[in-house]
Design a protein around this motif. Structure first.
Motif, PDB file in Angstrom:
ATOM      1  N   CYS A   6      -6.379  -1.794 -37.046  1.00 44.24           N
ATOM      2  CA  CYS A   6      -7.228  -2.570 -36.566  1.00 44.24           C
ATOM      3  C   CYS A   6      -8.848  -2.604 -37.270  1.00 44.24           C
ATOM      4  CB  CYS A   6      -7.490  -2.993 -35.165  1.00 44.24           C
ATOM      5  SG  CYS A   6      -8.936  -3.918 -34.720  1.00 44.24           S
ATOM      6  N   CYS A   8     -11.650  -3.529 -36.704  1.00 39.04           N
ATOM      7  CA  CYS A   8     -12.632  -3.333 -35.707  1.00 39.04           C
ATOM      8  C   CYS A   8     -12.723  -2.149 -35.042  1.00 39.04           C
ATOM      9  CB  CYS A   8     -12.269  -4.568 -34.408  1.00 39.04           C
ATOM     10  SG  CYS A   8     -13.288  -5.783 -34.391  1.00 39.04           S
ATOM     11  N   CYS A   9     -11.539  -1.631 -34.547  1.00 35.34           N
ATOM     12  CA  CYS A   9     -11.828  -0.112 -33.758  1.00 35.34           C
ATOM     13  C   CYS A   9     -10.927   0.745 -34.184  1.00 35.34           C
ATOM     14  CB  CYS A   9     -10.928  -0.515 -32.227  1.00 35.34           C
ATOM     15  SG  CYS A   9      -9.227  -0.904 -32.235  1.00 35.34           S
ATOM     16  N   ASN A  13      -2.774  -1.688 -35.166  1.00 32.55           N
ATOM     17  CA  ASN A  13      -2.780  -2.964 -34.774  1.00 32.55           C
ATOM     18  C   ASN A  13      -1.244  -3.576 -34.177  1.00 32.55           C
ATOM     19  OD1 ASN A  13      -1.316  -3.364 -36.993  1.00 32.55           O
ATOM     20  ND2 ASN A  13      -3.101  -4.127 -38.190  1.00 32.55           N
ATOM     21  N   VAL A  38     -15.063 -12.306 -32.810  1.00 36.93           N
ATOM     22  CA  VAL A  38     -14.678 -11.118 -33.087  1.00 36.93           C
ATOM     23  C   VAL A  38     -14.538 -11.275 -34.899  1.00 36.93           C
ATOM     24  CG1 VAL A  38     -12.766  -9.463 -33.394  1.00 36.93           C
ATOM     25  CG2 VAL A  38     -13.367 -10.261 -31.160  1.00 36.93           C
ATOM     26  N   SER A  41     -17.709 -11.109 -36.658  1.00 36.94           N
ATOM     27  CA  SER A  41     -18.379  -9.925 -36.401  1.00 36.94           C
ATOM     28  C   SER A  41     -17.902  -8.941 -37.916  1.00 36.94           C
ATOM     29  CB  SER A  41     -18.270  -9.059 -35.063  1.00 36.94           C
ATOM     30  OG  SER A  41     -16.843  -8.666 -35.084  1.00 36.94           O
ATOM     31  N   LEU A  52      -5.997  -7.550 -36.442  1.00 36.09           N
ATOM     32  CA  LEU A  52      -6.779  -7.005 -35.420  1.00 36.09           C
ATOM     33  C   LEU A  52      -5.876  -6.436 -34.058  1.00 36.09           C
ATOM     34  CD1 LEU A  52      -9.327  -9.875 -34.393  1.00 36.09           C
ATOM     35  CD2 LEU A  52      -9.960  -7.773 -35.718  1.00 36.09           C
ATOM     36  N   CYS A  53      -6.069  -5.335 -33.690  1.00 34.57           N
ATOM     37  CA  CYS A  53      -5.100  -4.972 -32.412  1.00 34.57           C
ATOM     38  C   CYS A  53      -5.364  -6.100 -31.237  1.00 34.57           C
ATOM     39  CB  CYS A  53      -5.641  -3.725 -31.841  1.00 34.57           C
ATOM     40  SG  CYS A  53      -6.975  -3.542 -30.925  1.00 34.57           S
ATOM     41  N   CYS A  56      -8.754  -6.036 -29.340  1.00 36.77           N
ATOM     42  CA  CYS A  56      -9.834  -6.814 -30.247  1.00 36.77           C
ATOM     43  C   CYS A  56      -9.526  -8.192 -30.250  1.00 36.77           C
ATOM     44  CB  CYS A  56      -9.949  -5.984 -31.596  1.00 36.77           C
ATOM     45  SG  CYS A  56     -10.712  -4.391 -31.498  1.00 36.77           S
ATOM     46  N   GLY A  59     -11.095  -9.996 -27.907  1.00 37.28           N
ATOM     47  CA  GLY A  59     -12.555  -9.904 -27.810  1.00 37.28           C
ATOM     48  C   GLY A  59     -12.746  -8.857 -26.667  1.00 37.28           C
ATOM     49  N   ALA A  61     -13.315  -5.004 -25.354  1.00 33.73           N
ATOM     50  CA  ALA A  61     -13.429  -3.676 -25.950  1.00 33.73           C
ATOM     51  C   ALA A  61     -12.163  -2.542 -25.801  1.00 33.73           C
ATOM     52  CB  ALA A  61     -14.645  -3.016 -25.290  1.00 33.73           C
ATOM     53  N   PRO A  62     -12.159  -2.175 -26.787  1.00 32.31           N
ATOM     54  CA  PRO A  62     -10.948  -0.835 -26.666  1.00 32.31           C
ATOM     55  C   PRO A  62     -11.277   0.077 -25.671  1.00 32.31           C
ATOM     56  CG  PRO A  62     -11.963  -0.632 -28.746  1.00 32.31           C
ATOM     57  CD  PRO A  62     -12.696  -1.690 -28.086  1.00 32.31           C
TER      58      PRO A  62
END
Length: 70
Positions: A6, A8-9, A13, A38, A41, A52-53, A56, A59, A61-62
């Motif tokens: 992912c 994002c985190c 994913n 997301v 961002s 993304l996972c 995420c 939206g 938080a992991p």
């Protein structure tokens, strides 16, 4: 960028397409509702490179990693 992570985190994913050497016909990401905030961002160079996972994408938080004391 690793297509199985992912952007994002950094977690896996869980995208069947990213994990397969051959085309797949179904994956959770094909029909997932993605939180537009997301995507907004992400830096431009991170977009359209990896899924993304699931957390995420929604939206969320992991989850925080647990410490050894937990």
């Amino acid at each position: 960028m690793n297509p199985s992570r992912c952007p994002c985190c950094g977690r896996r994913n869980q995208c069947a397409q990213a994990e397969s050497a051959t085309p797949v016909s179904d994956c959770w990401c094909f029909s997932a509702a993605i939180d537009p905030g997301v995507l907004d961002s992400l830096a431009p160079e991170q977009r359209n490179r990896a899924c993304l996972c699931p957390a995420c994408a929604r939206g969320l938080a992991p989850p925080k990693p647990q410490s050894a004391a937990d």
